[in-house]
Design a protein around this motif. Structure first.
Motif, PDB file in Angstrom:
ATOM      1  N   THR A  41       0.838  -1.196   0.000  1.00 10.26           N
ATOM      2  CA  THR A  41       0.000   0.000   0.000  1.00 10.26           C
ATOM      3  C   THR A  41       0.870   1.241   0.000  1.00 10.26           C
ATOM      4  OG1 THR A  41      -0.118  -0.025   2.415  1.00 10.26           O
ATOM      5  CG2 THR A  41      -1.878  -1.160   1.220  1.00 10.26           C
ATOM      6  N   SER A  42       0.301   2.337  -0.492  1.00 10.61           N
ATOM      7  CA  SER A  42       1.021   3.603  -0.531  1.00 10.61           C
ATOM      8  C   SER A  42       1.175   4.154   0.877  1.00 10.61           C
ATOM      9  CB  SER A  42       0.271   4.608  -1.413  1.00 10.61           C
ATOM     10  OG  SER A  42       0.109   4.089  -2.716  1.00 10.61           O
ATOM     11  N   LYS A  43       2.331   4.739   1.192  1.00  8.34           N
ATOM     12  CA  LYS A  43       2.610   5.255   2.523  1.00  8.34           C
ATOM     13  C   LYS A  43       2.372   6.760   2.621  1.00  8.34           C
ATOM     14  CE  LYS A  43       6.048   1.663   3.465  1.00  8.34           C
ATOM     15  NZ  LYS A  43       5.130   0.888   4.303  1.00  8.34           N
ATOM     16  N   SER A  44       2.239   7.455   1.483  1.00  8.48           N
ATOM     17  CA  SER A  44       2.001   8.893   1.515  1.00  8.48           C
ATOM     18  C   SER A  44       1.249   9.302   0.260  1.00  8.48           C
ATOM     19  CB  SER A  44       3.337   9.661   1.587  1.00  8.48           C
ATOM     20  OG  SER A  44       4.114   9.413   0.436  1.00  8.48           O
ATOM     21  N   GLY A  45       0.642  10.470   0.321  1.00  3.47           N
ATOM     22  CA  GLY A  45      -0.080  10.968  -0.830  1.00  3.47           C
ATOM     23  C   GLY A  45      -1.423  10.284  -1.008  1.00  3.47           C
ATOM     24  N   THR A  46      -2.119  10.712  -2.040  1.00  4.11           N
ATOM     25  CA  THR A  46      -3.436  10.162  -2.357  1.00  4.11           C
ATOM     26  C   THR A  46      -3.323   9.189  -3.506  1.00  4.11           C
ATOM     27  OG1 THR A  46      -4.477  12.213  -1.643  1.00  4.11           O
ATOM     28  CG2 THR A  46      -5.787  10.737  -3.017  1.00  4.11           C
ATOM     29  N   SER A  47      -3.867   8.004  -3.346  1.00  5.57           N
ATOM     30  CA  SER A  47      -3.788   6.980  -4.379  1.00  5.57           C
ATOM     31  C   SER A  47      -5.177   6.444  -4.674  1.00  5.57           C
ATOM     32  CB  SER A  47      -2.883   5.820  -3.950  1.00  5.57           C
ATOM     33  OG  SER A  47      -1.562   6.292  -3.716  1.00  5.57           O
ATOM     34  N   ILE A  48      -5.454   6.251  -5.957  1.00  6.52           N
ATOM     35  CA  ILE A  48      -6.706   5.652  -6.385  1.00  6.52           C
ATOM     36  C   ILE A  48      -6.355   4.320  -7.035  1.00  6.52           C
ATOM     37  CG2 ILE A  48      -8.731   5.862  -7.859  1.00  6.52           C
ATOM     38  CD1 ILE A  48      -8.444   8.862  -7.663  1.00  6.52           C
ATOM     39  N   HIS A  49      -6.855   3.228  -6.492  1.00  2.00           N
ATOM     40  CA  HIS A  49      -6.517   1.897  -6.975  1.00  2.00           C
ATOM     41  C   HIS A  49      -7.635   1.338  -7.832  1.00  2.00           C
ATOM     42  CE1 HIS A  49      -2.929   1.497  -4.439  1.00  2.00           C
ATOM     43  NE2 HIS A  49      -3.624   2.168  -3.530  1.00  2.00           N
ATOM     44  N   ASP A  50      -7.261   0.806  -8.993  1.00  2.00           N
ATOM     45  CA  ASP A  50      -8.226   0.152  -9.876  1.00  2.00           C
ATOM     46  C   ASP A  50      -8.375  -1.296  -9.448  1.00  2.00           C
ATOM     47  OD1 ASP A  50      -9.935  -0.381 -11.895  1.00  2.00           O
ATOM     48  OD2 ASP A  50      -8.642   0.303 -13.511  1.00  2.00           O
ATOM     49  N   ALA A  51      -9.402  -1.960  -9.994  1.00  2.00           N
ATOM     50  CA  ALA A  51      -9.653  -3.356  -9.637  1.00  2.00           C
ATOM     51  C   ALA A  51      -8.765  -4.309 -10.415  1.00  2.00           C
ATOM     52  CB  ALA A  51     -11.121  -3.695  -9.883  1.00  2.00           C
ATOM     53  N   ILE A  52      -8.001  -3.789 -11.356  1.00  2.00           N
ATOM     54  CA  ILE A  52      -7.178  -4.654 -12.192  1.00  2.00           C
ATOM     55  C   ILE A  52      -5.835  -3.982 -12.416  1.00  2.00           C
ATOM     56  CG2 ILE A  52      -8.105  -3.676 -14.324  1.00  2.00           C
ATOM     57  CD1 ILE A  52      -7.847  -6.436 -15.595  1.00  2.00           C
ATOM     58  N   ASP A  53      -4.746  -4.759 -12.337  1.00  2.00           N
ATOM     59  CA  ASP A  53      -3.426  -4.196 -12.580  1.00  2.00           C
ATOM     60  C   ASP A  53      -2.948  -4.618 -13.967  1.00  2.00           C
ATOM     61  OD1 ASP A  53      -2.740  -6.816 -12.335  1.00  2.00           O
ATOM     62  OD2 ASP A  53      -1.479  -6.587 -10.572  1.00  2.00           O
ATOM     63  N   SER A  54      -1.729  -4.176 -14.312  1.00  2.00           N
ATOM     64  CA  SER A  54      -1.243  -4.397 -15.672  1.00  2.00           C
ATOM     65  C   SER A  54      -1.065  -5.876 -15.996  1.00  2.00           C
ATOM     66  CB  SER A  54       0.078  -3.646 -15.883  1.00  2.00           C
ATOM     67  OG  SER A  54       1.030  -4.028 -14.912  1.00  2.00           O
ATOM     68  N   LYS A  55      -0.671  -6.685 -15.017  1.00  2.00           N
ATOM     69  CA  LYS A  55      -0.516  -8.111 -15.275  1.00  2.00           C
ATOM     70  C   LYS A  55      -1.854  -8.748 -15.614  1.00  2.00           C
ATOM     71  CE  LYS A  55       3.707  -9.296 -12.745  1.00  2.00           C
ATOM     72  NZ  LYS A  55       4.190  -7.939 -12.520  1.00  2.00           N
ATOM     73  N   ILE A  57      -4.365  -7.166 -16.983  1.00  2.00           N
ATOM     74  CA  ILE A  57      -4.712  -6.670 -18.319  1.00  2.00           C
ATOM     75  C   ILE A  57      -4.028  -7.523 -19.380  1.00  2.00           C
ATOM     76  CG2 ILE A  57      -4.413  -4.756 -19.931  1.00  2.00           C
ATOM     77  CD1 ILE A  57      -4.794  -2.856 -17.594  1.00  2.00           C
ATOM     78  N   MET A  58      -2.734  -7.782 -19.193  1.00  2.00           N
ATOM     79  CA  MET A  58      -1.997  -8.602 -20.144  1.00  2.00           C
ATOM     80  C   MET A  58      -2.592 -10.012 -20.224  1.00  2.00           C
ATOM     81  SD  MET A  58       0.220  -6.557 -21.372  1.00  2.00           S
ATOM     82  CE  MET A  58       0.961  -4.975 -20.966  1.00  2.00           C
ATOM     83  N   SER A  59      -2.960 -10.561 -19.080  1.00  2.00           N
ATOM     84  CA  SER A  59      -3.555 -11.898 -19.069  1.00  2.00           C
ATOM     85  C   SER A  59      -4.868 -11.921 -19.843  1.00  2.00           C
ATOM     86  CB  SER A  59      -3.784 -12.364 -17.632  1.00  2.00           C
ATOM     87  OG  SER A  59      -2.564 -12.420 -16.924  1.00  2.00           O
ATOM     88  N   MET A  60      -5.675 -10.856 -19.698  1.00  2.00           N
ATOM     89  CA  MET A  60      -6.940 -10.792 -20.413  1.00  2.00           C
ATOM     90  C   MET A  60      -6.724 -10.681 -21.920  1.00  2.00           C
ATOM     91  SD  MET A  60     -10.126 -11.041 -19.906  1.00  2.00           S
ATOM     92  CE  MET A  60     -10.162 -10.825 -18.124  1.00  2.00           C
ATOM     93  N   THR A 264     -14.310  -5.906 -21.635  1.00  2.00           N
ATOM     94  CA  THR A 264     -13.501  -5.633 -20.452  1.00  2.00           C
ATOM     95  C   THR A 264     -12.990  -4.196 -20.412  1.00  2.00           C
ATOM     96  OG1 THR A 264     -11.537  -6.494 -21.611  1.00  2.00           O
ATOM     97  CG2 THR A 264     -12.763  -8.023 -20.210  1.00  2.00           C
ATOM     98  N   GLY A 265     -13.169  -3.445 -21.504  1.00  2.00           N
ATOM     99  CA  GLY A 265     -12.715  -2.063 -21.551  1.00  2.00           C
ATOM    100  C   GLY A 265     -11.217  -1.910 -21.739  1.00  2.00           C
ATOM    101  N   ILE A 266     -10.542  -2.981 -22.120  1.00  2.00           N
ATOM    102  CA  ILE A 266      -9.088  -2.919 -22.294  1.00  2.00           C
ATOM    103  C   ILE A 266      -8.720  -2.191 -23.578  1.00  2.00           C
ATOM    104  CG2 ILE A 266      -7.020  -4.339 -22.706  1.00  2.00           C
ATOM    105  CD1 ILE A 266      -8.197  -6.365 -20.757  1.00  2.00           C
ATOM    106  N   ALA A 267      -9.464  -2.431 -24.649  1.00  2.00           N
ATOM    107  CA  ALA A 267      -9.195  -1.791 -25.936  1.00  2.00           C
ATOM    108  C   ALA A 267     -10.199  -0.670 -26.174  1.00  2.00           C
ATOM    109  CB  ALA A 267      -9.259  -2.810 -27.066  1.00  2.00           C
ATOM    110  N   SER A 268      -9.790   0.331 -26.922  1.00  2.00           N
ATOM    111  CA  SER A 268     -10.652   1.459 -27.241  1.00  2.00           C
ATOM    112  C   SER A 268     -11.477   1.153 -28.489  1.00  2.00           C
ATOM    113  CB  SER A 268      -9.817   2.719 -27.473  1.00  2.00           C
ATOM    114  OG  SER A 268     -10.597   3.749 -28.047  1.00  2.00           O
ATOM    115  N   TRP A 269     -12.788   1.245 -28.362  1.00  2.00           N
ATOM    116  CA  TRP A 269     -13.640   1.011 -29.529  1.00  2.00           C
ATOM    117  C   TRP A 269     -13.460   2.118 -30.567  1.00  2.00           C
ATOM    118  CZ3 TRP A 269     -17.247   4.563 -31.103  1.00  2.00           C
ATOM    119  CH2 TRP A 269     -17.630   5.543 -30.183  1.00  2.00           C
TER     120      TRP A 269
END
Length: 385
Positions: A41-55, A57-60, A264-269
């Protein structure tokens, strides 16, 4: 899965600072984050976490590629059996294609990931996940007759000069898989084009048929480059029962992958649709003016047009990122691909060069879109002030 998680937690101290396997920390981290979402987890600042990370996304994206890959395996066997003039079952054709493609996938991943691991260890960084997708796309955009040693050279060139020297995943200017294909096309043209590389000619482990060394088979694009109308039917072209690169022949299988990426919203239509619009309009213009002997829609359904539009033009790293820029970027790629096909028979597959050109222009497109928005807002403020 709790057993695996507990085991990783047990051996993790060996790979941390001061552990006896600290030199391989990047390797362990790569496997751990592939299996589980990091819990840091982030120790400072403001962070917004998505439900999916880059790995994830690549798997999808890999999952979206599977329909085209699996059909490509079947089509390799189908083309071999049809060329030999013998009948075979669905499973025989599929297994033959599987045995022909599997070594190419293994070589691509072993060499590419080997370079990724070595590079991460050398620089003391985390292993990046970008090659998870490139490693499977590279074999899919090559002809089945491409030798393994040639694939090794292409992967080495693409990973080192196309990605790592730019800073790794997320920093590359050009699509890594397309750089591999471009390297082979210009360095080993006889392994990438002509009429001898599109059909597997040797039996493998008792599957398939031995064909003469002089066997040739033109692709629909090759026929079109010679000024002829492709002999393959529209139905076969859409299904994918035609000679071509391993994963690029089936419009239906590619459409299944496109549905997954869009859902999944990974690619732009916007990017995807604009590529088809640009290519379709330009193909219609060439047909209307008598410059092309084929119907406009045939440019869309043959060659690598659909595959490039769905899986490579939409690459979020190398494509335009502004909403307006996505339309401009896609239209340029689609139109340019058809222009290259029609105007230069020496490059029958114009999609490769069109996307690489689009990659090069994407930052400029985004820059002018952003500047245009800034100028509009400044003008609005001035008029309201």
């Amino acid at each position: 899965m709790s057993f695996l998680r507990n085991y990783l937690n047990q051996i993790k101290p060996n790979f941390e600072e001061g552990g006896r396997l600290h030199a391989f920390r990047s390797v362990f981290d790569g496997f751990e984050t592939f299996l589980y979402v990091p819990n840091a987890t982030s120790k400072s600042g403001t962070s917004i976490h998505d439900a999916i990370d880059s790995k994830r996304i690549m798997s999808m994206v890999v999952i979206a590629l599977l329909p085209a890959l699996l059909f490509g395996m079947y089509n390799i066997g189908y083309q071999n059996y049809v060329s030999a003039g013998v009948e075979g079952s669905f499973m025989e054709m599929f297994i033959y294609g599987l045995l022909a493609v599997l070594p190419k996938i293994l070589v691509s991943y072993i060499v590419g990931l080997g370079i990724e691991f070595a590079w991460a260890q050398w620089k003391g960084e985390e292993i990046q996940e970008g090659y998870l997708v490139s490693g499977i796309i590279i074999p899919m955009i090559l002809p089945v007759g491409c030798p393994l040693w040639v694939i090794v050279l292409a992967v080495v060139f693409a990973v080192i000069f196309g990605k790592e020297i730019f800073g790794g995943t997320g920093m590359n200017i050009f699509n890594v898989a397309l750089l591999a294909r471009a390297f082979l096309f210009f360095s080993y043209p006889t392994k990438m084009s002509g009429d001898t590389v599109w059909v597997a000619t040797d039996s493998i482990l008792g599957f398939g048929n031995d064909l003469p060394d002089t066997f040739t088979c033109a692709t629909p694009l090759g026929e079109m480059a010679q000024g002829a109308v492709p002999s393959a039917s529209i139905c076969d072209s859409i299904i994918g029962l035609i000679p071509g690169s391993i994963g690029e022949t089936s419009v239906i299988a590619i459409a299944m992958g496109a549905a997954i990426l869009l859902w999944t919203g990974i690619a732009s239509w916007k990017t995807m649709l604009s590529v088809f619009l640009g290519g379709g309009v330009m193909a219609w213009i060439f047909q209307a003016t008598g410059q092309s002997p084929v119907e406009w829609y045939q440019h869309i359904i043959i060659g690598g047009f659909c595959f490039g539009a769905v899986f490579m033009a939409t690459d979020p790293v190398t494509s335009a990122r502004t909403e307006t820029g996505k339309w401009i970027y896609g239209i340029i790629i689609g139109a340019l691909a058809v222009i290259i096909r029609v105007m230069n028979p020496g490059f029958p597959e114009g999609m490769m060069l069109a996307i690489l050109f689009g990659n090069m222009m994407a930052p400029t497109i985004d820059y002018f879109v952003v500047q245009s928005n800034i100028n509009k807002r400044l003008k609005r403020m001035k008029n309201n002030g």
